[in-house]
Design a protein around this motif. Structure first.
Motif, PDB file in Angstrom:
ATOM      1  N   ALA A   1       0.837  -1.206   0.000  1.00 31.98           N
ATOM      2  CA  ALA A   1       0.000   0.000   0.000  1.00 31.98           C
ATOM      3  C   ALA A   1       0.872   1.257   0.000  1.00 31.98           C
ATOM      4  CB  ALA A   1      -0.927   0.000   1.213  1.00 31.98           C
ATOM      5  N   ARG A   2       1.987   1.214   0.742  1.00 33.64           N
ATOM      6  CA  ARG A   2       2.923   2.342   0.715  1.00 33.64           C
ATOM      7  C   ARG A   2       3.491   2.524  -0.688  1.00 33.64           C
ATOM      8  NH1 ARG A   2       4.623   0.768   6.302  1.00 33.64           N
ATOM      9  NH2 ARG A   2       6.178  -0.651   5.427  1.00 33.64           N
ATOM     10  N   LEU A   3       3.709   1.410  -1.363  1.00 33.66           N
ATOM     11  CA  LEU A   3       4.228   1.474  -2.730  1.00 33.66           C
ATOM     12  C   LEU A   3       3.226   2.167  -3.647  1.00 33.66           C
ATOM     13  CD1 LEU A   3       6.503   0.521  -4.643  1.00 33.66           C
ATOM     14  CD2 LEU A   3       5.155  -1.528  -5.044  1.00 33.66           C
ATOM     15  N   VAL A   4       1.930   1.851  -3.475  1.00 36.28           N
ATOM     16  CA  VAL A   4       0.887   2.486  -4.290  1.00 36.28           C
ATOM     17  C   VAL A   4       0.874   3.994  -4.041  1.00 36.28           C
ATOM     18  CG1 VAL A   4      -1.600   2.626  -4.681  1.00 36.28           C
ATOM     19  CG2 VAL A   4      -0.512   0.395  -4.389  1.00 36.28           C
ATOM     20  N   LEU A   5       1.039   4.393  -2.766  1.00 34.29           N
ATOM     21  CA  LEU A   5       1.033   5.811  -2.427  1.00 34.29           C
ATOM     22  C   LEU A   5       2.265   6.528  -2.963  1.00 34.29           C
ATOM     23  CD1 LEU A   5      -0.215   5.551   1.263  1.00 34.29           C
ATOM     24  CD2 LEU A   5      -1.417   6.702  -0.602  1.00 34.29           C
ATOM     25  N   ALA A   6       3.422   5.864  -2.898  1.00 38.31           N
ATOM     26  CA  ALA A   6       4.662   6.492  -3.378  1.00 38.31           C
ATOM     27  C   ALA A   6       4.607   6.762  -4.877  1.00 38.31           C
ATOM     28  CB  ALA A   6       5.859   5.612  -3.041  1.00 38.31           C
ATOM     29  N   ASP A   7       3.914   5.889  -5.611  1.00 40.38           N
ATOM     30  CA  ASP A   7       3.644   6.093  -7.028  1.00 40.38           C
ATOM     31  C   ASP A   7       4.897   6.255  -7.888  1.00 40.38           C
ATOM     32  OD1 ASP A   7       1.936   6.271  -9.196  1.00 40.38           O
ATOM     33  OD2 ASP A   7       1.781   8.453  -9.087  1.00 40.38           O
ATOM     34  N   PRO A   8       5.907   5.378  -7.755  1.00 40.46           N
ATOM     35  CA  PRO A   8       7.063   5.441  -8.665  1.00 40.46           C
ATOM     36  C   PRO A   8       6.675   4.851 -10.022  1.00 40.46           C
ATOM     37  CG  PRO A   8       7.282   3.575  -7.206  1.00 40.46           C
ATOM     38  CD  PRO A   8       6.021   4.269  -6.790  1.00 40.46           C
ATOM     39  N   HIS A   9       7.385   5.248 -11.070  1.00 39.89           N
ATOM     40  CA  HIS A   9       7.024   4.735 -12.389  1.00 39.89           C
ATOM     41  C   HIS A   9       7.682   3.390 -12.681  1.00 39.89           C
ATOM     42  CE1 HIS A   9      10.977   5.770 -14.010  1.00 39.89           C
ATOM     43  NE2 HIS A   9      10.838   7.028 -13.624  1.00 39.89           N
ATOM     44  N   THR A  10       8.699   3.002 -11.870  1.00 39.44           N
ATOM     45  CA  THR A  10       9.366   1.713 -12.068  1.00 39.44           C
ATOM     46  C   THR A  10       9.419   0.973 -10.738  1.00 39.44           C
ATOM     47  OG1 THR A  10      10.717   2.599 -13.871  1.00 39.44           O
ATOM     48  CG2 THR A  10      11.495   0.582 -12.802  1.00 39.44           C
ATOM     49  N   LEU A  11       9.033  -0.298 -10.757  1.00 40.06           N
ATOM     50  CA  LEU A  11       8.970  -1.100  -9.541  1.00 40.06           C
ATOM     51  C   LEU A  11       9.814  -2.356  -9.702  1.00 40.06           C
ATOM     52  CD1 LEU A  11       5.088  -1.014  -9.083  1.00 40.06           C
ATOM     53  CD2 LEU A  11       6.735   0.525  -8.040  1.00 40.06           C
TER      54      LEU A  11
END
Length: 593
Positions: A504-514
């Motif tokens: 969920a933190r990853l969704v909020l951070a919203d980086p273009h590459t994961l």
């Protein structure tokens, strides 16, 4: 043998090697000077208050010396009432300022300790991720726990008490010299004994305490690694080997403990001899001067009492100096983080696009041993790439290189044409994010755990992120919802739930590459499959590098890269690789039975 230092401790002699450095003397001294500058006003106040307390304590010997001199001169008008009143007033002043000294010293110590902890935390958080990953668990724990605990006593007590002791001894010595200069010879005659003993001790103590601290860190490392890998050790029948390693570490540590204890057992009697010599020297020299009529008996009395009072501040200085020897080692270990070269990066280096590429990349954790060998991989924007292959093939290492955690030994990893290793860490983290199997839930409200990713997120955005990872239902069931206290002392969060919070933190951070390194490994296969489908909708349009052993993740990917022995052996789509009948086809067949 007692008195002979044990063999030099080598932390790499077993199965664990420390990678974090220990600061040199220049770094430690520089940091101490920095602390002193920060708190110079508090030091000045402490010295001033302590000076008043010491001067008040010297009133008694001077009054008693005057009374003795009056009696020796046959003066019967002693004015005892006035003498007692002055003495009582001096005692009251001394008591008040001694209390103030202790209060000011404690406050100064706490402030310095708070600064030290904050500096260590800020520096530790700012270390390159690769350095932290390679650092030994036991060494990190020993620095954070044991070294900080040892320094807490030094900062709270040793540093203020040393300042107090130095001022105290200096004023008493000045009082002796001003009262009767010849009595200063008694102090000088005893000084060589103390200087020889201290020189002998302090030439040996620093190395002894450093080895003792390193030995304790090695014990902690051996025990922590054994506990963490308990099931693996049992499965491979390594119990005897690990017990033998732990016994060796404990033996090395206790040998250094005995050595440092022996050093103290030599120093302390020498200090007692020094005190006796001071008093004897003052009495003998002063007595001979009195008999020759060169010194009054009153001055001798005052000088002898002041010399007797010297024992306490000198003992205090040496006692806390010994404590500071231990603290100096711990301080060097904490300040040693300053000697880790920070990956500053060049603010001018900016990506000109979202293309991610590794060109002829080689990398190894140990010098001369590469894990990856001339790997080339190009990932266009919005592509989903799955890295598959046997355990130990180098998938996670390649993922960390693509995430900018490590810099390649050879070749380059670029984002939008710019080298990741040359970008600032903050810029890399805004563009590329790594999520692995290790997730942490911080103590506090669940809301704060999510806001770590984006501090300005609204509640609606927090709930949307939780819904994207199928976590909104169980969060709504918590008492207080987003305001529920989680972690130690609050509501326990399961490993699977902690993993959902990380996503969920990853969704909020919203980086273009994961880069997802087994990011759903703690969920059961059905829940993981459902979560990945939900995430698929959220991550649409983003570049995704997925490292997985569950091949349904590879099935959904645009491109599959098979990593074997540190090289990409196959590259293509699912149907293409299955039809090719190579390594991926064999993995797919074994996955489906």
């Amino acid at each position: 043998m007692i008195g002979v230092p044990p063999p030099a401790f080598d932390p790499a002699s077993g199965e664990h090697a420390t990678t974090l450095p220990v600061a040199g003397r220049a770094t430690v001294r520089g940091y101490v000077r920095e602390l002193m500058r920060r708190h110079r006003k508090a030091f000045v106040v402490l010295v001033a208050v302590n000076s008043i307390a010491v001067i008040a304590s010297m009133v008694g010997p001077y009054l008693l010396g005057r009374v003795v001199q009056d009696l020796a001169d046959g003066n019967r008008e002693l004015h005892l009432g006035r003498t007692v009143l002055v003495f009582a007033l001096a005692l009251a002043v001394q008591a008040f300022f001694v209390r103030l000294v202790r209060l000011r010293g404690a406050m100064l110590g706490e402030r310095m300790l708070a600064d030290l902890r904050e500096d260590f935390l800020v520096r530790a958080v700012g270390l390159p991720p690769g350095v932290l990953e390679r650092a030994g668990t036991g060494d990190l724990l020993a620095r954070i726990n044991t070294d900080v605990d040892r320094l807490s006593k030094a900062m709270r007590e040793a540093v203020p008490q040393m300042a107090i002791g130095v001022v105290w001894a200096g004023l008493l010595l000045a009082g002796i010299v001003l009262t009767a200069p010849p009595l200063g010879l008694g102090v000088l005659l005893a000084a060589p004994v103390l200087l020889v003993a201290c020189r002998w001790y302090f030439r040996r103590a620093p190395a002894g305490y450093r080895s003792e601290a390193a030995g304790y860190a090695a014990v902690a490392a051996a025990l922590a690694e054994t506990v963490d890998a308990g099931r693996t050790i049992e499965a491979h029948r390594l119990q005897r080997r690990r017990v033998a390693l732990s016994d060796l570490r404990v033996k090395q540590w206790t040998a250094w403990e005995r050595y440092t204890l022996w050093l103290r057992s030599v120093l302390i009697p020498a200090i007692n001899v020094y005190h006796a010599l001071i008093l004897c020297g003052v009495l003998l020299i002063g007595g001979s001067f009195v008999l020759q009529g060169w010194l009054s008996v009153g001055r001798l009395t005052t000088g002898a009492l002041l010399a007797q009072m010297m024992a306490e501040p000198v003992g205090m200085i040496l006692r806390w100096l010994d404590e500071l020897q231990v603290a100096q080692v711990s301080l060097a270990r904490l300040v040693g983080l300053r000697e880790v070269e920070a990956e500053e990066g060049d603010p001018a280096v900016r990506p000109q696009g979202r293309d991610l590429a590794a060109e002829q990349v080689s990398f190894g954790y140990l010098a001369g041993t590469d894990v990856l060998h001339e790997v080339t991989l190009r990932v266009p924007p919005g592509t989903r790439v799955a890295l598959v292959g046997p355990s130990g093939a180098g998938k996670s290492t390649l993922g960390r290189l693509l995430a900018g955690i490590y810099a390649p030994r050879k070749g380059e990893v670029t984002l939008g044409g710019a080298e990741l290793s040359r970008m600032t860490a903050e810029r890399v983290r805004r563009q590329v994010a790594l999520v692995n199997q290790e997730h942490h839930v911080f103590v506090g409200p669940l809301r704060d755990n999510l806001l770590l990713a984006r501090t300005d997120a609204t509640d609606a955005e927090l709930w949307a992120a939780l819904a994207a990872v199928d976590a909104d239902q169980w969060v709504r069931a918590l008492p207080g919802g987003l305001d529920c206290e989680v972690g130690s002392g609050g509501v326990s969060v399961s490993p699977a739930q902690a993993q959902q919070l990380a996503l969920a933190r990853l969704v909020l951070a919203d980086p273009h590459t994961l880069v997802l390194d087994e990011a759903t490994s703690l969920l059961d296969p059905r829940a993981a499959r459902h979560l990945e489908r939900s995430l698929g909708r959220v991550l649409e349009g983003r570049t995704v590098i997925a490292i997985a052993h569950r091949l349904h993740t590879a099935h959904d990917a645009d491109v599959i890269a098979v990593v074997e022995d540190g090289r990409i052996s196959e590259l293509g789509g699912h149907e293409e690789l299955v039809a090719a009948g190579g390594a991926y086809a064999a993995l797919w067949r074994s996955w489906h039975g």
